[in-house]
Scaffold this motif. Structure first.
Motif, mmCIF file in Angstrom:
data_model
loop_
_atom_site.group_PDB
_atom_site.id
_atom_site.type_symbol
_atom_site.label_atom_id
_atom_site.label_comp_id
_atom_site.label_asym_id
_atom_site.label_seq_id
_atom_site.Cartn_x
_atom_site.Cartn_y
_atom_site.Cartn_z
ATOM 1 N N VAL A 157 -6.861 2.079 -0.709
ATOM 2 C CA VAL A 157 -6.177 2.871 0.311
ATOM 3 C C VAL A 157 -4.877 3.364 -0.300
ATOM 4 O O VAL A 157 -4.061 2.562 -0.756
ATOM 5 C CB VAL A 157 -5.880 2.019 1.567
ATOM 6 N N ASP A 158 -4.716 4.662 -0.332
ATOM 7 C CA ASP A 158 -3.501 5.244 -0.895
ATOM 8 C C ASP A 158 -3.200 6.530 -0.138
ATOM 9 O O ASP A 158 -3.887 7.535 -0.318
ATOM 10 C CB ASP A 158 -3.719 5.539 -2.385
ATOM 11 N N PRO A 159 -2.197 6.485 0.746
ATOM 12 C CA PRO A 159 -1.935 7.663 1.579
ATOM 13 C C PRO A 159 -1.615 8.912 0.756
ATOM 14 O O PRO A 159 -1.766 10.021 1.251
ATOM 15 C CB PRO A 159 -0.738 7.236 2.436
ATOM 16 N N TYR A 160 -1.218 8.727 -0.500
ATOM 17 C CA TYR A 160 -0.860 9.881 -1.317
ATOM 18 C C TYR A 160 -1.938 10.230 -2.335
ATOM 19 O O TYR A 160 -1.711 11.009 -3.251
ATOM 20 C CB TYR A 160 0.465 9.613 -2.046
ATOM 21 N N SER A 161 -3.123 9.653 -2.173
ATOM 22 C CA SER A 161 -4.212 9.963 -3.094
ATOM 23 C C SER A 161 -4.566 11.447 -2.999
ATOM 24 O O SER A 161 -4.541 12.040 -1.923
ATOM 25 C CB SER A 161 -5.436 9.114 -2.736
ATOM 26 N N ASN A 162 -4.910 12.037 -4.135
ATOM 27 C CA ASN A 162 -5.276 13.460 -4.134
ATOM 28 C C ASN A 162 -6.756 13.660 -3.827
ATOM 29 O O ASN A 162 -7.255 14.777 -3.869
ATOM 30 C CB ASN A 162 -4.918 14.104 -5.474
ATOM 31 N N GLY A 163 -7.471 12.586 -3.519
ATOM 32 C CA GLY A 163 -8.869 12.719 -3.130
ATOM 33 C C GLY A 163 -9.832 12.763 -4.302
ATOM 34 O O GLY A 163 -11.036 12.869 -4.115
ATOM 35 N N ALA A 164 -9.322 12.690 -5.529
ATOM 36 C CA ALA A 164 -10.189 12.799 -6.706
ATOM 37 C C ALA A 164 -11.068 11.561 -6.881
ATOM 38 O O ALA A 164 -12.160 11.649 -7.413
ATOM 39 C CB ALA A 164 -9.344 13.018 -7.954
ATOM 40 N N ASN A 165 -10.583 10.422 -6.451
ATOM 41 C CA ASN A 165 -11.345 9.188 -6.607
ATOM 42 C C ASN A 165 -12.085 8.879 -5.306
ATOM 43 O O ASN A 165 -11.468 8.634 -4.268
ATOM 44 C CB ASN A 165 -10.379 8.039 -6.954
ATOM 45 N N PRO A 166 -13.431 8.893 -5.343
ATOM 46 C CA PRO A 166 -14.206 8.684 -4.114
ATOM 47 C C PRO A 166 -14.044 7.286 -3.522
ATOM 48 O O PRO A 166 -14.405 7.044 -2.381
ATOM 49 C CB PRO A 166 -15.654 8.921 -4.564
ATOM 50 N N HIS A 167 -13.498 6.354 -4.320
ATOM 51 C CA HIS A 167 -13.335 4.991 -3.825
ATOM 52 C C HIS A 167 -11.961 4.759 -3.192
ATOM 53 O O HIS A 167 -11.645 3.654 -2.788
ATOM 54 C CB HIS A 167 -13.547 3.987 -4.960
ATOM 55 N N VAL A 168 -11.157 5.795 -3.155
ATOM 56 C CA VAL A 168 -9.816 5.651 -2.592
ATOM 57 C C VAL A 168 -9.691 6.556 -1.367
ATOM 58 O O VAL A 168 -9.981 7.750 -1.426
ATOM 59 C CB VAL A 168 -8.735 6.032 -3.631
ATOM 60 N N ARG A 169 -9.283 5.957 -0.251
ATOM 61 C CA ARG A 169 -9.102 6.738 0.977
ATOM 62 C C ARG A 169 -7.640 7.147 1.121
ATOM 63 O O ARG A 169 -6.743 6.316 1.014
ATOM 64 C CB ARG A 169 -9.512 5.918 2.193
ATOM 65 N N ALA A 170 -7.449 8.425 1.398
ATOM 66 C CA ALA A 170 -6.083 8.953 1.503
ATOM 67 C C ALA A 170 -5.567 8.830 2.936
ATOM 68 O O ALA A 170 -5.345 9.816 3.629
ATOM 69 C CB ALA A 170 -6.058 10.400 1.032
ATOM 70 N N VAL A 171 -5.418 7.600 3.383
ATOM 71 C CA VAL A 171 -4.886 7.358 4.731
ATOM 72 C C VAL A 171 -3.827 6.266 4.642
ATOM 73 O O VAL A 171 -3.738 5.552 3.646
ATOM 74 C CB VAL A 171 -6.000 6.895 5.712
ATOM 75 N N GLU A 172 -3.034 6.171 5.689
ATOM 76 C CA GLU A 172 -2.102 5.053 5.775
ATOM 77 C C GLU A 172 -2.924 3.787 6.010
ATOM 78 O O GLU A 172 -3.968 3.832 6.677
ATOM 79 C CB GLU A 172 -1.126 5.254 6.944
ATOM 80 N N GLU A 190 5.793 -4.466 -0.965
ATOM 81 C CA GLU A 190 7.227 -4.197 -1.088
ATOM 82 C C GLU A 190 7.558 -2.711 -1.058
ATOM 83 O O GLU A 190 8.713 -2.333 -1.005
ATOM 84 C CB GLU A 190 7.782 -4.857 -2.365
ATOM 85 N N HIS A 191 6.514 -1.869 -1.112
ATOM 86 C CA HIS A 191 6.728 -0.419 -1.050
ATOM 87 C C HIS A 191 6.677 0.103 0.387
ATOM 88 O O HIS A 191 6.899 1.288 0.610
ATOM 89 C CB HIS A 191 5.659 0.314 -1.858
ATOM 90 N N LEU A 192 6.339 -0.750 1.343
ATOM 91 C CA LEU A 192 6.094 -0.279 2.699
ATOM 92 C C LEU A 192 7.338 -0.389 3.572
ATOM 93 O O LEU A 192 8.118 -1.325 3.451
ATOM 94 C CB LEU A 192 4.947 -1.093 3.327
ATOM 95 N N ARG A 193 7.478 0.570 4.472
ATOM 96 C CA ARG A 193 8.653 0.563 5.345
ATOM 97 C C ARG A 193 8.578 -0.548 6.389
ATOM 98 O O ARG A 193 9.592 -1.060 6.833
ATOM 99 C CB ARG A 193 8.800 1.915 6.049
ATOM 100 N N ARG A 194 7.351 -0.887 6.814
ATOM 101 C CA ARG A 194 7.201 -1.962 7.813
ATOM 102 C C ARG A 194 6.161 -2.958 7.312
ATOM 103 O O ARG A 194 5.029 -3.017 7.812
ATOM 104 C CB ARG A 194 6.754 -1.380 9.159
ATOM 105 N N PRO A 195 6.537 -3.760 6.327
ATOM 106 C CA PRO A 195 5.556 -4.641 5.686
ATOM 107 C C PRO A 195 4.932 -5.664 6.629
ATOM 108 O O PRO A 195 3.729 -5.963 6.504
ATOM 109 C CB PRO A 195 6.360 -5.321 4.575
ATOM 110 N N VAL A 196 5.693 -6.177 7.573
ATOM 111 C CA VAL A 196 5.119 -7.199 8.460
ATOM 112 C C VAL A 196 4.103 -6.577 9.415
ATOM 113 O O VAL A 196 3.066 -7.170 9.713
ATOM 114 C CB VAL A 196 6.235 -7.947 9.219
ATOM 115 N N ARG A 197 4.385 -5.349 9.851
ATOM 116 C CA ARG A 197 3.415 -4.657 10.697
ATOM 117 C C ARG A 197 2.109 -4.443 9.926
ATOM 118 O O ARG A 197 1.018 -4.569 10.476
ATOM 119 C CB ARG A 197 3.991 -3.312 11.171
ATOM 120 N N SER A 198 2.219 -4.140 8.640
ATOM 121 C CA SER A 198 1.018 -3.959 7.815
ATOM 122 C C SER A 198 0.262 -5.275 7.643
ATOM 123 O O SER A 198 -0.975 -5.299 7.664
ATOM 124 C CB SER A 198 1.401 -3.383 6.453
ATOM 125 N N LEU A 199 0.993 -6.374 7.491
ATOM 126 C CA LEU A 199 0.329 -7.680 7.392
ATOM 127 C C LEU A 199 -0.402 -8.008 8.695
ATOM 128 O O LEU A 199 -1.506 -8.551 8.687
ATOM 129 C CB LEU A 199 1.348 -8.782 7.076
#
Ligand SMILES: [Zn+2]
Length: 348
Positions: A157-172, A190-199
Protein backbone atom coordinates in the motif's frame (compact mmCIF):
# COMPACT_ATOMS: atom_id res chain seq x y z
CA UNK A 1 19.17 0.85 4.04
CA UNK A 2 19.24 -2.85 3.56
CA UNK A 3 18.89 -4.49 6.91
CA UNK A 4 17.76 -7.82 8.19
CA UNK A 5 14.46 -7.30 6.43
CA UNK A 6 14.59 -10.69 4.82
CA UNK A 7 14.22 -12.45 8.12
CA UNK A 8 11.17 -10.48 9.19
CA UNK A 9 8.83 -12.50 7.03
CA UNK A 10 10.33 -15.86 7.83
CA UNK A 11 7.52 -16.75 10.16
CA UNK A 12 5.01 -18.95 8.37
CA UNK A 13 2.16 -17.54 10.39
CA UNK A 14 2.27 -14.48 8.21
CA UNK A 15 0.51 -16.46 5.60
CA UNK A 16 -1.81 -18.68 7.55
CA UNK A 17 -4.94 -18.55 5.44
CA UNK A 18 -7.92 -20.55 6.57
CA UNK A 19 -7.89 -24.32 6.36
CA UNK A 20 -10.86 -25.63 4.43
CA UNK A 21 -11.98 -29.01 3.18
CA UNK A 22 -11.66 -29.49 -0.57
CA UNK A 23 -14.74 -30.35 -2.54
CA UNK A 24 -13.41 -33.78 -3.36
CA UNK A 25 -12.44 -35.03 0.03
CA UNK A 26 -11.46 -34.28 3.57
CA UNK A 27 -7.91 -32.98 3.04
CA UNK A 28 -7.63 -29.47 4.42
CA UNK A 29 -5.95 -26.97 2.17
CA UNK A 30 -4.78 -23.49 2.77
CA UNK A 31 -7.14 -21.08 1.11
CA UNK A 32 -5.54 -17.72 0.81
CA UNK A 33 -8.53 -15.42 0.81
CA UNK A 34 -6.93 -13.94 3.86
CA UNK A 35 -3.89 -12.14 2.61
CA UNK A 36 -0.82 -10.46 3.93
CA UNK A 37 -0.73 -6.72 3.72
CA UNK A 38 2.39 -4.64 3.69
CA UNK A 39 2.28 -0.92 4.21
CA UNK A 40 5.13 0.95 2.59
CA UNK A 41 4.49 4.59 1.88
CA UNK A 42 7.28 6.06 -0.12
CA UNK A 43 7.57 8.89 -2.52
CA UNK A 44 5.47 11.88 -3.32
CA UNK A 45 2.66 12.40 -5.83
CA UNK A 46 4.08 12.09 -9.34
CA UNK A 47 2.45 15.37 -10.35
CA UNK A 48 4.63 17.21 -7.89
CA UNK A 49 7.92 15.60 -8.74
CA UNK A 50 8.56 17.58 -11.90
CA UNK A 51 7.79 20.97 -10.45
CA UNK A 52 10.03 20.58 -7.45
CA UNK A 53 12.84 18.61 -9.04
CA UNK A 54 15.07 21.62 -9.45
CA UNK A 55 14.49 23.05 -5.99
CA UNK A 56 14.38 19.81 -4.10
CA UNK A 57 17.86 19.71 -2.70
CA UNK A 58 18.40 21.05 0.78
CA UNK A 59 19.26 24.72 0.97
CA UNK A 60 21.38 24.07 4.03
CA UNK A 61 25.13 23.94 3.38
CA UNK A 62 26.84 20.58 3.62
CA UNK A 63 27.87 19.89 7.20
CA UNK A 64 25.08 21.99 8.72
CA UNK A 65 23.19 20.59 11.71
CA UNK A 66 20.17 19.04 9.96
CA UNK A 67 17.79 19.35 12.91
CA UNK A 68 18.62 23.03 13.42
CA UNK A 69 18.31 23.66 9.67
CA UNK A 70 14.88 21.99 9.65
CA UNK A 71 13.70 23.88 12.73
CA UNK A 72 14.02 27.15 10.80
CA UNK A 73 11.37 26.31 8.18
CA UNK A 74 8.31 28.50 7.96
CA UNK A 75 5.69 26.36 9.72
CA UNK A 76 3.89 26.50 13.08
CA UNK A 77 5.30 24.50 15.99
CA UNK A 78 3.58 21.19 16.64
CA UNK A 79 0.69 21.91 19.00
CA UNK A 80 0.08 18.36 20.14
CA UNK A 81 1.69 14.95 20.33
CA UNK A 82 1.15 13.08 17.05
CA UNK A 83 1.17 9.82 19.00
CA UNK A 84 -1.16 10.34 21.99
CA UNK A 85 -2.81 13.68 21.22
CA UNK A 86 -1.57 15.39 24.40
CA UNK A 87 -1.58 19.20 24.00
CA UNK A 88 1.98 20.40 24.41
CA UNK A 89 2.60 22.64 27.43
CA UNK A 90 5.68 23.76 29.33
CA UNK A 91 6.37 20.24 30.59
CA UNK A 92 7.37 18.86 27.19
CA UNK A 93 10.98 18.69 26.08
CA UNK A 94 11.76 20.88 23.09
CA UNK A 95 14.78 20.13 20.96
CA UNK A 96 15.70 21.35 17.48
CA UNK A 97 13.11 19.96 15.08
CA UNK A 98 11.08 17.92 17.55
CA UNK A 99 9.18 18.06 20.85
CA UNK A 100 9.09 15.10 23.23
CA UNK A 101 5.73 14.47 24.88
CA UNK A 102 5.76 14.49 28.68
CA UNK A 103 2.86 12.06 28.75
CA UNK A 104 3.88 9.24 26.36
CA UNK A 105 7.58 9.80 25.67
CA UNK A 106 7.16 9.95 21.87
CA UNK A 107 8.61 13.00 20.12
CA UNK A 108 6.69 14.84 17.38
CA UNK A 109 8.40 16.67 14.54
CA UNK A 110 8.17 20.40 15.18
CA UNK A 111 7.61 22.66 13.28
CA UNK A 112 4.78 20.48 11.94
CA UNK A 113 5.24 20.47 8.14
CA UNK A 114 2.45 21.31 5.71
CA UNK A 115 1.53 18.77 3.03
CA UNK A 116 3.49 20.84 0.55
CA UNK A 117 6.60 21.00 2.72
CA UNK A 118 6.38 17.28 3.29
CA UNK A 119 5.97 16.73 -0.45
CA UNK A 120 9.12 18.73 -1.09
CA UNK A 121 10.95 16.60 1.46
CA UNK A 122 10.03 13.50 -0.55
CA UNK A 123 11.02 15.19 -3.79
CA UNK A 124 12.74 13.42 -6.60
CA UNK A 125 16.19 13.37 -5.01
CA UNK A 126 14.88 11.16 -2.19
CA UNK A 127 13.90 8.31 -4.46
CA UNK A 128 14.91 8.88 -8.08
CA UNK A 129 13.46 6.54 -10.69
CA UNK A 130 16.93 5.20 -11.43
CA UNK A 131 17.43 4.15 -7.82
CA UNK A 132 18.87 5.68 -4.69
CA UNK A 133 22.21 4.05 -4.11
CA UNK A 134 25.42 3.80 -6.02
CA UNK A 135 27.21 0.50 -6.61
CA UNK A 136 25.36 -2.60 -5.43
CA UNK A 137 23.20 -0.70 -2.92
CA UNK A 138 19.94 -0.79 -4.84
CA UNK A 139 20.30 -4.48 -5.71
CA UNK A 140 20.84 -5.35 -2.04
CA UNK A 141 17.93 -3.20 -0.95
CA UNK A 142 15.62 -4.71 -3.55
CA UNK A 143 16.56 -8.25 -2.62
CA UNK A 144 16.17 -7.80 1.13
CA UNK A 145 12.97 -5.78 0.91
CA UNK A 146 11.21 -7.89 -1.69
CA UNK A 147 12.02 -10.96 0.39
CA UNK A 148 9.40 -9.64 2.81
CA UNK A 149 6.70 -10.47 0.29
CA UNK A 150 8.30 -13.27 -1.74
CA UNK A 151 6.16 -16.38 -2.02
CA UNK A 152 3.32 -14.74 -0.17
CA UNK A 153 0.00 -13.53 -1.33
CA UNK A 154 0.67 -9.95 -0.38
CA UNK A 155 -0.08 -6.45 -1.53
CA UNK A 156 1.76 -3.25 -0.86
CA UNK A 157 0.00 0.00 0.00
CA UNK A 158 1.56 3.26 -1.10
CA UNK A 159 -0.67 6.30 -1.55
CA UNK A 160 1.96 7.85 -3.83
CA UNK A 161 2.49 4.81 -6.03
CA UNK A 162 2.47 5.62 -9.74
CA UNK A 163 0.50 2.45 -10.48
CA UNK A 164 3.37 0.75 -12.33
CA UNK A 165 3.56 -2.12 -9.86
CA UNK A 166 0.41 -4.29 -9.96
CA UNK A 167 1.10 -5.51 -6.43
CA UNK A 168 0.99 -2.03 -4.93
CA UNK A 169 -2.29 -0.20 -4.32
CA UNK A 170 -2.19 3.57 -4.57
CA UNK A 171 -4.50 4.29 -1.64
CA UNK A 172 -4.13 5.53 1.89
CA UNK A 173 -3.72 2.68 4.35
CA UNK A 174 -6.98 3.59 6.06
CA UNK A 175 -8.85 3.03 2.78
CA UNK A 176 -7.92 -0.66 2.87
CA UNK A 177 -10.76 -3.04 3.71
CA UNK A 178 -11.21 -6.77 4.08
CA UNK A 179 -9.65 -9.47 6.22
CA UNK A 180 -5.90 -9.96 6.40
CA UNK A 181 -3.71 -12.50 8.11
CA UNK A 182 -0.93 -9.97 8.62
CA UNK A 183 -0.13 -6.31 8.36
CA UNK A 184 3.48 -5.14 8.21
CA UNK A 185 4.58 -1.57 8.85
CA UNK A 186 8.21 -1.76 7.75
CA UNK A 187 9.82 1.57 8.57
CA UNK A 188 6.62 3.31 7.56
CA UNK A 189 4.68 4.06 10.75
CA UNK A 190 6.98 6.97 11.59
CA UNK A 191 6.09 8.60 8.26
CA UNK A 192 2.38 8.84 9.08
CA UNK A 193 0.61 11.88 10.44
CA UNK A 194 -1.69 9.78 12.65
CA UNK A 195 0.24 6.60 13.40
CA UNK A 196 -2.01 5.37 16.20
CA UNK A 197 -5.10 5.75 14.05
CA UNK A 198 -3.35 3.62 11.42
CA UNK A 199 -2.50 0.97 14.02
CA UNK A 200 -6.13 0.94 15.12
CA UNK A 201 -7.19 0.42 11.51
CA UNK A 202 -4.67 -2.41 11.19
CA UNK A 203 -6.26 -4.04 14.25
CA UNK A 204 -9.61 -3.94 12.44
CA UNK A 205 -8.18 -5.52 9.27
CA UNK A 206 -6.30 -8.35 10.95
CA UNK A 207 -8.26 -11.54 11.63
CA UNK A 208 -8.24 -12.92 15.20
CA UNK A 209 -5.00 -14.83 15.59
CA UNK A 210 -3.41 -12.79 12.78
CA UNK A 211 -0.14 -10.95 12.98
CA UNK A 212 1.05 -7.37 13.14
CA UNK A 213 4.70 -6.56 12.50
CA UNK A 214 6.15 -3.13 13.11
CA UNK A 215 9.74 -2.00 12.53
CA UNK A 216 10.58 1.61 13.39
CA UNK A 217 13.64 3.59 14.49
CA UNK A 218 14.13 3.52 18.26
CA UNK A 219 14.21 7.17 19.30
CA UNK A 220 15.52 6.34 22.76
CA UNK A 221 18.33 4.07 21.55
CA UNK A 222 21.94 4.63 22.55
CA UNK A 223 22.77 5.86 19.07
CA UNK A 224 19.84 8.29 19.06
CA UNK A 225 21.04 9.79 22.36
CA UNK A 226 24.68 9.85 21.34
CA UNK A 227 24.26 11.40 17.90
CA UNK A 228 21.35 13.70 18.79
CA UNK A 229 20.53 16.22 16.06
CA UNK A 230 22.65 14.30 13.56
CA UNK A 231 21.16 10.86 14.20
CA UNK A 232 20.47 9.14 10.85
CA UNK A 233 16.93 8.07 11.71
CA UNK A 234 15.80 11.49 12.90
CA UNK A 235 15.26 12.16 9.18
CA UNK A 236 13.29 15.40 9.54
CA UNK A 237 10.65 16.04 8.43
CA UNK A 238 9.90 12.70 6.74
CA UNK A 239 9.83 11.05 10.16
CA UNK A 240 6.93 12.76 11.89
CA UNK A 241 7.07 10.77 15.12
CA UNK A 242 10.11 9.52 17.02
CA UNK A 243 8.96 6.48 18.90
CA UNK A 244 9.87 5.29 22.37
CA UNK A 245 9.55 1.45 22.54
CA UNK A 246 7.40 1.33 25.73
CA UNK A 247 4.88 3.68 24.09
CA UNK A 248 4.66 1.41 21.05
CA UNK A 249 4.32 -1.79 23.07
CA UNK A 250 1.67 -0.45 25.43
CA UNK A 251 -0.31 0.97 22.50
CA UNK A 252 -0.32 -2.40 20.74
CA UNK A 253 -1.52 -4.14 23.90
CA UNK A 254 -4.23 -1.54 24.30
CA UNK A 255 -5.40 -2.36 20.77
CA UNK A 256 -5.79 -6.04 21.65
CA UNK A 257 -2.45 -7.42 20.50
CA UNK A 258 -0.30 -9.87 22.41
CA UNK A 259 3.41 -9.09 22.01
CA UNK A 260 5.22 -12.23 20.84
CA UNK A 261 8.64 -10.96 19.95
CA UNK A 262 10.66 -7.79 20.35
CA UNK A 263 14.07 -7.33 18.75
CA UNK A 264 16.42 -4.38 18.84
CA UNK A 265 18.45 -5.70 15.90
CA UNK A 266 16.02 -7.32 13.48
CA UNK A 267 14.61 -4.04 12.20
CA UNK A 268 17.89 -3.32 10.43
CA UNK A 269 19.85 -0.09 10.10
CA UNK A 270 21.47 -0.50 13.49
CA UNK A 271 25.10 -0.82 12.38
CA UNK A 272 24.65 1.78 9.67
CA UNK A 273 23.14 4.18 12.19
CA UNK A 274 26.35 3.96 14.22
CA UNK A 275 28.56 4.25 11.16
CA UNK A 276 26.66 7.28 9.90
CA UNK A 277 26.76 8.93 13.32
CA UNK A 278 30.47 8.31 13.86
CA UNK A 279 31.42 9.57 10.39
CA UNK A 280 29.33 12.70 11.11
CA UNK A 281 31.68 13.43 14.02
CA UNK A 282 34.64 13.85 11.65
CA UNK A 283 35.68 17.40 10.63
CA UNK A 284 33.28 18.79 8.03
CA UNK A 285 30.50 16.46 9.30
CA UNK A 286 30.42 14.13 6.27
CA UNK A 287 26.95 12.72 5.61
CA UNK A 288 27.68 9.04 4.92
CA UNK A 289 24.11 8.32 3.84
CA UNK A 290 24.45 10.98 1.15
CA UNK A 291 27.88 9.65 0.19
CA UNK A 292 26.59 6.20 -0.74
CA UNK A 293 23.68 7.56 -2.73
CA UNK A 294 23.76 8.29 -6.44
CA UNK A 295 24.78 11.87 -7.15
CA UNK A 296 21.24 12.80 -8.26
CA UNK A 297 19.88 11.32 -5.02
CA UNK A 298 22.02 13.42 -2.69
CA UNK A 299 20.69 16.23 -0.57
CA UNK A 300 23.84 18.26 -1.07
CA UNK A 301 26.59 17.98 -3.64
CA UNK A 302 29.77 16.10 -2.62
CA UNK A 303 33.05 16.35 -4.48
CA UNK A 304 34.86 13.09 -5.35
CA UNK A 305 37.59 13.98 -2.86
CA UNK A 306 35.04 14.57 -0.09
CA UNK A 307 33.30 11.28 -0.88
CA UNK A 308 36.62 9.48 -0.64
CA UNK A 309 37.26 11.18 2.70
CA UNK A 310 33.81 10.14 3.99
CA UNK A 311 34.30 6.53 2.88
CA UNK A 312 37.75 6.48 4.50
CA UNK A 313 36.20 7.79 7.71
CA UNK A 314 33.66 4.96 7.52
CA UNK A 315 36.44 2.37 7.30
CA UNK A 316 38.15 3.90 10.32
CA UNK A 317 34.87 4.07 12.26
CA UNK A 318 33.70 0.54 11.42
CA UNK A 319 35.23 -1.29 14.42
CA UNK A 320 33.79 1.28 16.82
CA UNK A 321 30.41 1.07 15.10
CA UNK A 322 30.45 -2.71 15.45
CA UNK A 323 31.17 -2.48 19.17
CA UNK A 324 28.51 0.22 19.64
CA UNK A 325 25.97 -1.96 17.86
CA UNK A 326 26.80 -4.97 20.01
CA UNK A 327 26.48 -2.95 23.22
CA UNK A 328 23.21 -1.24 22.41
CA UNK A 329 21.56 -4.43 21.15
CA UNK A 330 22.70 -6.30 24.28
CA UNK A 331 21.23 -3.50 26.40
CA UNK A 332 17.95 -3.68 24.47
CA UNK A 333 18.49 -0.12 23.33
CA UNK A 334 19.29 -0.78 19.66
CA UNK A 335 18.75 1.76 16.90
CA UNK A 336 15.55 0.07 15.71
CA UNK A 337 12.76 -1.81 17.38
CA UNK A 338 11.01 -4.74 15.71
CA UNK A 339 7.76 -5.97 17.22
CA UNK A 340 5.79 -9.05 16.29
CA UNK A 341 2.34 -9.12 17.85
CA UNK A 342 -0.69 -11.34 17.49
CA UNK A 343 -4.27 -10.20 17.58
CA UNK A 344 -6.02 -11.90 20.42
CA UNK A 345 -8.56 -14.53 19.41
CA UNK A 346 -11.37 -12.65 21.14
CA UNK A 347 -11.86 -9.14 19.85
CA UNK A 348 -11.05 -6.66 22.58
ZN1 LIG B 1 2.26 11.83 23.64
Amino acid sequence: MPGSAHSAAADGTLHNGHAEATASGSVPVVHSFVKGLIYLPSAKPASRVAESASASHSDAPAGANPAVAYSLIDAPPAAECAWCGHRFDGADTRRPGRTRCSRCGVATTSPWPSDEQLGDAYAVWYRPTAGRFSGAGDAVLKRTRSALANGRDAVGVDPYSNGANPHVRAVEFEEMTGEWSAVIFWHSLEHLRRPVRSLRHAAELIVPGGMLIVAVPNATSMQARLFGDRWLALDLPRHLVHIDPPALLSQLEELGFRIERVSYLRGGQVLFGWLHGLVGRFPGHPDLYDTIRRSEARQAAQSPAFRLYALGAAVVALPVAAVGTAIEVARRAGGTIYVQARREQKAS
